[in-house]
Design a protein around this motif. Sequence first.
Motif, PDB file in Angstrom:
ATOM      1  N   VAL A 278       0.867  -1.179   0.000  1.00 40.23           N
ATOM      2  CA  VAL A 278       0.000   0.000   0.000  1.00 40.23           C
ATOM      3  C   VAL A 278       0.901   1.226   0.000  1.00 40.23           C
ATOM      4  N   ILE A 279       0.612   2.147  -0.904  1.00 33.75           N
ATOM      5  CA  ILE A 279       1.348   3.407  -0.902  1.00 33.75           C
ATOM      6  C   ILE A 279       0.355   4.529  -0.651  1.00 33.75           C
ATOM      7  N   THR A 280       0.543   5.226   0.462  1.00 30.72           N
ATOM      8  CA  THR A 280      -0.281   6.405   0.733  1.00 30.72           C
ATOM      9  C   THR A 280       0.574   7.637   0.456  1.00 30.72           C
ATOM     10  N   SER A 281      -0.100   8.769   0.300  1.00 35.86           N
ATOM     11  CA  SER A 281       0.684  10.013   0.264  1.00 35.86           C
ATOM     12  C   SER A 281       0.052  11.019   1.196  1.00 35.86           C
ATOM     13  N   PHE A 317       6.650   3.841   7.356  1.00 40.60           N
ATOM     14  CA  PHE A 317       6.719   2.479   6.837  1.00 40.60           C
ATOM     15  C   PHE A 317       6.316   1.499   7.919  1.00 40.60           C
ATOM     16  N   GLY A 318       5.541   0.530   7.543  1.00 40.10           N
ATOM     17  CA  GLY A 318       5.143  -0.503   8.491  1.00 40.10           C
ATOM     18  C   GLY A 318       4.248  -1.500   7.809  1.00 40.10           C
ATOM     19  N   HIS A 319       3.427  -2.173   8.613  1.00 43.58           N
ATOM     20  CA  HIS A 319       2.542  -3.207   8.072  1.00 43.58           C
ATOM     21  C   HIS A 319       1.135  -3.003   8.603  1.00 43.58           C
ATOM     22  N   LEU A 331       3.793   1.882   2.703  1.00 41.68           N
ATOM     23  CA  LEU A 331       4.770   2.958   2.620  1.00 41.68           C
ATOM     24  C   LEU A 331       3.998   4.264   2.534  1.00 41.68           C
ATOM     25  N   GLY A 332       4.230   5.146   3.508  1.00 40.63           N
ATOM     26  CA  GLY A 332       3.552   6.442   3.515  1.00 40.63           C
ATOM     27  C   GLY A 332       4.482   7.506   2.964  1.00 40.63           C
ATOM     28  N   LEU A 333       4.196   7.952   1.739  1.00 33.81           N
ATOM     29  CA  LEU A 333       5.036   8.983   1.114  1.00 33.81           C
ATOM     30  C   LEU A 333       4.630  10.348   1.627  1.00 33.81           C
ATOM     31  N   PRO A 334       5.549  11.306   1.598  1.00 31.99           N
ATOM     32  CA  PRO A 334       5.172  12.682   1.944  1.00 31.99           C
ATOM     33  C   PRO A 334       4.181  13.233   0.917  1.00 31.99           C
ATOM     34  N   GLY A 335       3.491  14.305   1.300  1.00 31.62           N
ATOM     35  CA  GLY A 335       2.427  14.837   0.444  1.00 31.62           C
ATOM     36  C   GLY A 335       2.905  15.697  -0.706  1.00 31.62           C
TER      37      GLY A 335
END
Length: 446
Positions: A278-281, A317-319, A331-335
Amino acid sequence: MNSHIQHHAGDAEAAHQHGHRHNQQDMLSVEEAYQRIMASFSPLEPVEMPLLEALGHVLAVDISAPLDLPPSANSGMDGYAVRREDIVDASEDAPRMLKVIGLVAAGQVPTQTVLPATAVRIMTGATIPSGADTVVPFEETDEIARKAAGDPLEEVAIMADLPYGCNVRPAGEDVRQGQLVLDRGTVIRPAEVGVMASLGLGSVPVVRSPVVAILATGDELSEIGHSLEPAKIYDSNSASVAASVIECGGIPKMLGIARDNIEDLRSKLEAALDSDLVITSAGVSKGDYDIVKDVLTQRGDMNFWSVRMRPAKPLAFGHLNNPKGRPVPLLGLPGNPVSAMVAFEMFARPAIRTMLGRGRLPRPVVEGVLTGPIHNADGRRVYARVEVERRNGTYYAKPAGPQGSNILTSMSRANGLAICPENLATKRAGERVRIIMLDWNEEVDL
Ligand code: AMP
Ligand code: MG
């Protein structure tokens, strides 16, 4: 520097509330973040794929030849299949006359046997008839003159002596039946597609492509294709991240936009659980409405890092816990749009390529000469967007305009990221610089 310290104090407080460890030590080098992330990824399981679709994928098994290549001895030229002993010492002055007893074209099974003093006309790729061991090309016979004269070609003059086996491609010359032809782990390029096609393989087991769920977060975001309301911006991260996912071989699954409230984010994350990543931003920095952190922390084991890089300092980052199966990496990307792309480049791309079974992950890095300065305000490693050009064998890197992490068009102008090290306040024009090449100019260097 002050705001720096404040941020960390704030983080420690928030972390304390969630019962999570989060302090100064969470300021990570790019390498540390990379290693922690990559530890969660390995190649996915194999899947059988039609040969053409397998292009760009990684072979999941060794491929051994089910047959000889070529499968039978065949001619490398248009000419006459002969017995070499019949043409010993033949020359233009002393031609050997042979009786032409038939013709074999490509794809035909020869019916005649070449007996002493006979020859069979043969086309390139046609199976060598029994008895013959050598092919004499038309050019070394009187075939062309005879044909021009309307001769029925019942006999032919051989005007050259050729070594035994000349112009005969023996069975198994390229590949022997049972031989290992392609190793597991090979990236399938057009040449490999061709090799496997020549072995008759219609499909092959390759490492499966990861499904990457993509979720934007933020009340300010508007979906593309709709009119823009006041105070809103279009969601560009979902699009650029999805394009990057496709470019590196993943399958994007668009989850849309989660609003800055707990319920919406929770429900949108439900749809992410059947993905491989999963990739969030956005929502991972220090703003008031960054409930992303809270929700992610509740949903799994999650780390919020500051990475010593610019752009793209905040990173998660995590699960995600998954009641239906294994926890799903997130993975949480910056906005900020450039931060999201650079963080993707450094962390998401290697993760996806690892799941695809690909080795040699990093992009090509070249050394070049800077033509404008890169400034480094606060001891982070700077990845500056540059236009790289090669002139007289030297790479020149020109800063691609404003370097703000919101300035997406300078990312579009750039074809490389030039690195200014953590410990350097300025990389000056004229200095040598390492450049991660995102792509190459297609112009020919004249
Ligand atoms: P945040 O991390 O939520 O504070 O967001 C940082 C900056 O990135 C803000 O200016 C956001 O408006 C912007 N941003 C966040 N998400 C997106 C997106 N999906 N597309 C474009 N800009 C975004
Ligand atoms: Mg936000």
